[in-house]
Design a protein around this motif. Structure first.
Motif, PDB file in Angstrom:
ATOM      1  N   LEU A   5       0.827  -1.209   0.000  1.00  0.00           N
ATOM      2  CA  LEU A   5       0.000   0.000   0.000  1.00  0.00           C
ATOM      3  C   LEU A   5       0.863   1.261   0.000  1.00  0.00           C
ATOM      4  N   VAL A   6       1.928   1.277   0.806  1.00  0.00           N
ATOM      5  CA  VAL A   6       2.820   2.433   0.837  1.00  0.00           C
ATOM      6  C   VAL A   6       3.446   2.651  -0.533  1.00  0.00           C
ATOM      7  N   ASN A   7       3.861   1.576  -1.178  1.00  0.00           N
ATOM      8  CA  ASN A   7       4.470   1.684  -2.504  1.00  0.00           C
ATOM      9  C   ASN A   7       3.515   2.301  -3.513  1.00  0.00           C
ATOM     10  N   CYS A   8       2.293   1.805  -3.551  1.00  0.00           N
ATOM     11  CA  CYS A   8       1.329   2.285  -4.549  1.00  0.00           C
ATOM     12  C   CYS A   8       0.874   3.711  -4.251  1.00  0.00           C
ATOM     13  N   LEU A   9       0.647   4.028  -2.988  1.00  0.00           N
ATOM     14  CA  LEU A   9       0.245   5.388  -2.635  1.00  0.00           C
ATOM     15  C   LEU A   9       1.367   6.382  -2.918  1.00  0.00           C
ATOM     16  N   THR A  10       2.615   5.941  -2.758  1.00  0.00           N
ATOM     17  CA  THR A  10       3.746   6.808  -3.091  1.00  0.00           C
ATOM     18  C   THR A  10       3.753   7.142  -4.571  1.00  0.00           C
TER      19      THR A  10
END
Length: 641
Positions: A350-355
């Protein structure tokens, strides 16, 4: 009601009374520390390392462009779908695999010896990619140092520029009306010299290059005409490359104990820079136009009917999460056995995609301002990859007040994003060596790590010649594409269908605790069917649409493509070679040999005895049988077993 503790015995390297408790932390006083490999100092070290590995340059220079190109905000629908169906299942699988066995991407294939070549392929591809990836970091370092000037050197057409360099559009010819009323089409110099006026809508513009584009090609790269013209080593890029490898070596000289602390800065500070760039960009004229181009004022949902959009979403998710490179297995192998790898996988994905989504706003707000100043559509200033990072965005930043500051922040962010991924990639290689020769690595980790960095530095020197960018593009074109997809397909099919998805779920439950049948329904569907099918479709699509490499308009010579094919063949040929070696060394007839190689090795299971329970009570302890001899070529395959 509590359970009776079994008699005291040797467990986790210490004699302790303990209670076997699946899915829960070890009782107080009991150490889960691996005496040879060690573990992360804290869970935060691990999570930041994983985020740093997954969040890389592609989040900044590829995802925003794909979103704009594929329907704006509508692209987030296939992107989220591919995250759930392909990215997250494979990410969770690899994290669980490494954590369960406490082994790197090669030795972990004790789970399925016949496919151990898949792990070797992952490590070789990772090694080749680290060679050119650090060259990109060297580019960022060069631009970082170049930003320490009152006037950015790519802000205007200086002495190095040619006649095609211009900061504004140049009219080449147009229609004009002569004094006698005749309308003619003529060059613009004739119009201006005779005090005539161009008719509206008749302007033809000359093909010009931005100063930042010429600076990139003529000054930074000193780019030659093609792969055939190697030229000389660009000394300042070579020094930047050396510096980047020294940074990597210094961060990894103690393995995860040192890199786990460095990532507190390298993984977090890029978010600070993104916030600063977004806030600054949002205050600029034209920023709204850029953001509207990014997400679309009215998202083009008709794009969802195009197969190419779904392919782009799946490909971006796959490569953005860094699955099938071996790094996820390597980093997770240093986790404690009962770490909740399930929640870790979800958080990191999730952190990767939101970044990626957030970075798009920071990028397009500034590009919108650039288009506003140039009086051009945003579509004419948008690009991806090298052209975004080293041409379009630096050009936009050069037009801002206090331009050197914004340039420094941007390239410092690129540097940190690249270093995080590079740390994990090199750790993948050293972890493989660690698994083969743990005692040697315990004594010689520093010289081995520094020696590896220096070796890769010398291999990368060809990438900082005047033809270096062609070599970077060549390795990226062949090695960072369908070779990894091929390994991923074999990985998920091998574990789900040959080793057994249900058996693998039981292994995971030994770490995170028993879960309901409904909990595993989604993961079973993905691991057994959905994810393998999607990966096969992407792989076939990649092969069918494969085209010869080229950089910009420069075509590669036939021998260049041949070198590329040799590289990728060298990477994947280990899959059949190792399979054949395993079958030949097995006993029985051909079918019995194949079957025995499709079963877990006798030393497959949790690394520490106290975690094995009844399921792995028969396991041969690998710590009692290895690392007694000096490394030899003949013992290579044996040491991996």
């Amino acid at each position: 009601m509590g359970t009776l503790a079994p008699p005291a015995r040797l467990c986790c390297g210490r004699r302790k009374d303990f209670t076997l408790s699946q899915g829960k932390d070890a009782p107080a006083g009991q150490s889960e520390e691996h005496s040879e490999r060690g573990h992360w100092s804290s869970k935060t070290d691990y999570l930041l390392s994983m985020v740093g590995y997954a969040v890389g340059l592609g989040n900044v220079w590829r995802f925003p462009y794909l979103t704009y190109q594929n329907g704006g905000g509508a692209f987030l629908i296939p992107y989220a779908a591919m995250l759930a169906l392909a990215g997250l299942p494979l990410f969770f699988l690899e994290c669980s695999l490494g954590q369960f066995a406490s082994l790197g991407p090669v030795s972990v294939w004790r789970i399925l010896p016949i496919l151990q070549g898949v792990g070797i392929t992952m490590v070789i591809i990772t090694t080749l990619v680290t060679v050119y990836y650090n060259v990109i970091i060297a580019y960022a370092l060069y631009y970082l140092f170049a930003s320490f000037q009152s006037v950015l050197p790519w802000s205007d057409c200086f002495a190095w520029a040619d006649e095609n360099c211009s900061t504004t559009p140049v009219v080449s010819d147009c229609n004009t009306t002569l004094p006698n009323g005749i309308v003619i089409h003529t060059n613009y110099s004739y119009v201006t010299s005779n005090n005539l006026t161009c008719l509206n809508g008749s302007l033809t513009y000359k093909q010009v290059q931005l100063p930042s584009e010429q600076y990139w090609n003529k000054v930074a790269l000193r780019r030659s005409s093609g792969l055939d013209e190697t030229g000389e080593i660009v000394w300042y890029l070579a020094l930047c490359l050396l510096l980047s490898w020294l940074i990597v070596g210094a961060a990894l000289f103690k393995g995860i104990k040192s890199s786990g602390k460095v990532v507190y800065f390298t993984a977090l500070f890029p978010y600070v820079v993104l916030v600063i760039l977004l806030v600054r960009g949002a205050t600029l004229e034209g920023a709204r136009n850029g953001i509207e181009y990014y997400i679309g004022t009215q998202s083009n949902f008709t794009k969802l009917m195009e197969a190419e959009v779904w392919k782009d979403a799946a490909t971006q998710i796959f490569f953005s999460l860094s699955v099938a490179w071996g790094g996820l297995v390597a980093l997770s192998s240093y986790n404690k056995f009962h770490n909740n790898c399930y929640s870790d996988a979800i958080v990191v994905c999730l952190v990767n995609c939101l970044t990626s989504v957030f970075a798009g706003f920071a990028i397009f707000s500034v590009l919108g301002h650039m288009a506003f100043l140039a009086d051009r559509p945003v579509s004419e200033v948008v690009d991806s990859g090298f052209d975004l990072a080293f041409v379009a965005y630096p050009s936009a930043l050069s037009k801002l007040p206090v331009a050197p500051l914004w340039s420094f922040l941007f390239f410092f962010m690129l540097l940190l994003l690249g270093l995080d991924s590079q740390f994990a990639s090199i750790e993948t290689v050293t972890t493989t060596i660690q698994d083969m020769y743990p005692k040697m690595m315990k004594k010689m980790r520093v010289p081995v790590t520094l020696g590896l960095c220096m070796l890769l530095f010398f291999l990368g020197l060809i990438c900082v010649t005047q033809a270096g960018i062609y070599w970077v593009n060549l390795v990226d074109h062949f090695c960072a594409g369908w070779g990894i997809l091929f390994a991923a397909v074999l990985e998920i099919i091998g574990i789900s269908w040959i080793y057994g998805g249900n058996r693998f779920i039981q292994d995971i439950e030994m770490m995170i605790g028993k879960k309901s049948w409904w909990f595993w329904l989604w993961w079973r569907a993905c691991w057994f069917f959905v994810t393998p099918v999607l990966l096969c479709v992407i792989l076939c699509w990649s092969l069918v649409t494969f085209s010869p490499p080229k950089y910009g308009s420069v075509e590669y010579p036939a021998w260049g493509s041949a070198v590329g094919w040799c590289m990728i063949v060298f990477c994947i040929i280990w899959i059949p070679i190792v399979a054949i070696v395993k079958i030949v060394k097995a006993q029985g007839n051909l079918w019995q040999r194949i079957v025995s190689c499709c079963r877990p090795a006798a030393n497959w299971g949790p690394s520490l005895e106290c975690h094995r329970g009844e399921r792995y009570s028969h396991m041969v302890d690998p710590h009692k049988e290895r690392d007694q001899e000096i490394p030899t070529v003949d013992g290579f395959v044996h040491k991996l077993e």
